[in-house]
Enzyme design. Structure first.
Site, PDB file in Angstrom:
ATOM      1  N   ASP A 144      57.003 -15.953  39.986  1.00 19.61           N
ATOM      2  CA  ASP A 144      56.595 -16.277  41.354  1.00 19.61           C
ATOM      3  C   ASP A 144      55.088 -16.446  41.476  1.00 19.61           C
ATOM      4  OD1 ASP A 144      56.347 -13.465  40.917  1.00 19.61           O
ATOM      5  OD2 ASP A 144      56.246 -13.128  43.083  1.00 19.61           O
ATOM      6  N   GLU A 209      56.883 -10.456  41.593  1.00 18.44           N
ATOM      7  CA  GLU A 209      55.721  -9.613  41.287  1.00 18.44           C
ATOM      8  C   GLU A 209      54.688  -9.647  42.393  1.00 18.44           C
ATOM      9  OE1 GLU A 209      51.678  -8.668  39.702  1.00 18.44           O
ATOM     10  OE2 GLU A 209      52.434 -10.510  40.613  1.00 18.44           O
TER      11      GLU A 209
END
Length: 522
Positions: A144, A209
C-alpha cells in the site's frame, strides 16, 4: 610571620590546584585526541574470512532490464492507496495480486515456495531451505501507499510511472514498491537459475502498513506464531543510503535502522459554558486550550541525546567527518551536551535529541459570534528510545498543570527494542556484508527510525528487526518520501534487485567470522 606562612600555604595550594586542573585538561585533550584518530567502529569487512556461499551471479541482459523495469512500472501504476484503517483500495489490491502472479511465474509455481494470502490482501511466502537446523529469517515490504494528488505540484501524474531524465516518478517508488518488486524479482531470477536456499526464509508483503498494519502484518504474525516460527532476524524498510544529505560527511553512508521511536497521540480538551461574543468571559475554552498547547511547545521534552542508538550512529560515522566535527563525534562521552544543543536547532536533527512534540489538530467554534463551550486539540509525540510512553504522559500532565484541561491518550506504544548490531549479530553483519559487497565506498552505520513501520508487530517472533533498503537519497530526496515527486532512478531500482539477489545467498552462510575480523580494507 604567621600571616606570611598563611599566604605562602594559600599560594602553594592554589598552584597545586591550578596544576591539577591544567593536568586534567591536558589529559582529557590527550585522550580525546587519541580517540579521534583511532575510533573507526567496524568501517569495513575482511571478506576473505567469510564463508563463501555465493555461487550465482546476476548479469542483467538488455531484455531482462526492460522486463524488470516494465514490471516495476506496472506496480506503480496500480493505486494501492490506504486512506484509513477501514478504507483501503480493495480493487487495486486485487489487481496487484494478479500482477504479482503474472510477472513472477517461477515464484508462484516453484515447489520450494509456499504462497498464502493473509487478511484478504497481504501475502506470505515460505521458501524452504535444505538445512532445517538453520534458523530462518524474513524479508518485509508493503504494497500500500499513501494518497497522492497531482495538483500538489507533481512533475508527472503520481500513478503514471513516467520516466523523466532517468528517474521513474510515482507514489510507491521509494515507499515501498521498490522493495516489494525488488524482493520478488530477485527470487524469480534465483529460481530461474536453479537456486535452492540452505536457510529457510519468509517474505511478508503487507497491504495496510500505512495505516498501522492491523490486518496485514498483525495477521501474518499470528499465522507464524501459530506454527511456532521463531525468526533469526527481520529486514523491513526504514533507512536508506544518504549521499550528500548529512552535512560534512565525507562520502555516502548506509544507515541500517536498529530501532524505531515510540509514538503517542494525546487529545486535549476543555469544556466551559457557552456564551455570546458581546459578553465574553475572562477565559474561553479556546484560550485555556491555547495556553496549554503553548506550554507544551515552549517546554520541549528533555534532551536525551547520547542515551539511545543515535550515539552509535555518530560514533560509526565520526571518522568520515573533518575536524573539528570528527573530534566532537569521536568523544560523545565529553561533548554530548554541546552537540545536542547544536542538533536541536533544526527540526530534522532535533528528532535525534528528544521526544518531539507536534500539535497536529485544533478544533473549536461553530459561529463567529458564539463563544464555544468546547475546544479540542491533538498532539503527536515521537518518543525517544531513552523514554517510555508513561514518562511522556506524566510530563504532559505536569507541563500543562491545569485541571481544566482533560488529557486523554488516543493511542501509543513504547520505543522499539534496540536490535543487536555488534560483530556477532548475524542479521546486521549479513546486511552490512551485502551492502559493502555492492557499494564498497559506503560507510555503514546503525541508525534510529524516527517514523514507524509495521515490523514492530514482529517483536514476539524475533529479537532483531532491521530497517533498511538500498534506496539512494541525495539532497532534497528525503522530502519526496510521502511528498511530491516521489521517484527512483532506473539504476537504483536495478541495484535494489541485485541487493536482494545477493542478500538471499549471503544468508546461507552458517556462521559469522570470529570476532575482531573487521578490517578497514573493503
Amino acid at each position: 610571620m604567621t600571616g606570611h606562612n598563611t599566604h605562602w600555604k594559600l599560594w602553594k595550594f592554589i598552584k597545586v590546584l591550578l596544576f591539577s586542573v591544567i593536568f586534567s585538561i591536558i589529559a582529557l585533550l590527550l585522550v580525546a585526541t587519541v580517540r579521534t584518530f583511532t575510533l573507526d567502529v567496524g568501517s569495513g569487512l575482511h571478506l576473505g574470512k567469510w564463508e563463501n556461499t555465493t555461487t550465482i551471479s546476476l548479469q542483467l541482459r538488455t531484455q531482462q532490464r526492460q522486463n524488470l523495469l516494465a514490471n516495476f512500472k506496472a506496480a506503480i501504476r496500480i493505486p494501492t492507496v490506504s486512506f484509513t484503517e477501514t478504507h483501503v483500495n480493495t480493487s487495486a489490491l486485487q489487481e496487484f495480486d494478479g500482477l504479482l502472479r503474472s510477472v513472477f511465474p517461477k515464484v508462484f509455481s516453484s515447489s520450494l515456495v509456499r504462497h498464502e494470502v493473509v487478511g484478504n490482501y497481504s501475502h506470505l511466502f515460505t521458501i524452504a531451505g535444505t538445512d532445517a537446523d538453520l534458523e530462518p529469517y524474513m524479508l518485509l515490504a508493503h504494497i500500500d501507499v499513501v494518497p497522492a494528488n497531482e495538483a500538489d505540484g507533481w512533475d508527472a501524474p503520481p500513478f503514471s510511472a513516467q520516466e523523466i531524465n532517468g528517474f521513474i516518478y510515482g507514489r510507491g517508488t521509494i515507499d515501498n514498491k521498490q522493495s516489494v518488486m525488488g524482493i520478488l524479482q530477485a527470487l524469480e531470477y534465483l529460481l530461474e537459475k536453479g537456486y535452492t536456499p540452505r536457510r529457510t526464509f519468509y517474505i511478508g508483503l503487507g497491504h495496510d502498513e500505512e495505516v498501522n498494519g492491523l490486518h496485514g502484518a498483525v495477521n501474518i504474525v499470528k499465522l507464524l506464531k501459530s506454527r511456532g516460527v521463531k525468526l533469526l532476524y527481520v529486514l523491513d524498510e526504514g533507512l536508506a543510503v544518504l549521499d550528500g544529505v548529512i552535512s560534512g560527511l565525507d562520502g555516502p553512508a548506509a544507515l541500517i535502522g536498529i530501532s524505531e521511536k515510540g509514538q503517542t497521540t494525546v487529545k486535549l480538551s476543555v469544556s466551559t459554558s457557552p456564551g455570546h461574543s458581546s459578553m465574553p468571559p475572562r477565559e474561553s475554552s479556546i484560550g485555556i486550550l491555547a495556553s496549554a498547547v503553548r506550554r507544551l511547545e515552549e517546554n520541549p521534552m528533555p534532551r536525551l541525546f547520547g542515551y539511545g542508538p543515535e550515539r552509535s550512529t555518530f560514533e560509526h560515522l565520526a571518522h568520515k567527518f573533518g575536524l573539528p566535527l570528527r573530534f566532537i563525534m569521536s568523544n560523545l562521552w565529553l561533548f554530548s551536551p554541546l552537540l545536542s544543543r547544536v542538533l536541536e536547532r533544526k527540526p530534522d536533527t532535533n528528532a535525534f535529541v528528544r521526544t518531539t512534540t507536534a500539535v497536529t489538530m485544533f478544533n473549536s467554534g461553530v459561529k463567529i459570534n458564539i463563544i464555544p463551550s468546547y475546544a479540542e486539540a491533538y498532539v503527536n509525540f515521537r518518543i525517544h528510545s531513552a523514554q517510555t510512553l508513561q514518562e511522556v504522559l506524566e510530563l504532559v500532565q505536569s507541563t500543562i498543570s491545569d485541571d481544566r484541561v482533560k488529557i486523554e491518550m488516543v493511542n501509543g506504544f513504547d520505543p522499539l527494542p534496540i536490535s543487536s548490531h555488534d560483530e556477532q549479530s548475524f542479521g546486521f553483519q549479513i546486511i552490512k556484508k551485502t551492502v559493502l559487497g555492492m557499494f564498497p565506498q559506503l560507510t555503514v552505520a546503525p541508525g534510529i527510525c524516527v517514523g514507524n513501520t509495521d515490523s514492530r508487530h514482529y517483536r514476539d517472533i524475533t529479537q532483531d528487526i532491521y530497517r533498511f533498503a538500498p534506496s539512494w537519497f541525495k539532497p532534497g530526496d528525503p522530502q519526496r518520501f510521502h511528498g511530491v515527486n516521489e521517484r527512483i532512478s532506473i539504476q537504483n531500482y536495478e541495484e535494489i534487485v541485485q541487493f536482494y539477489f545477493q542478500l538471499m545467498q549471503n544468508n546461507d552462510i552458517m556462521n559469522l567470522p570470529p570476532p575482531h575480523s573487521s578490517q578497514h580494507e573493503l
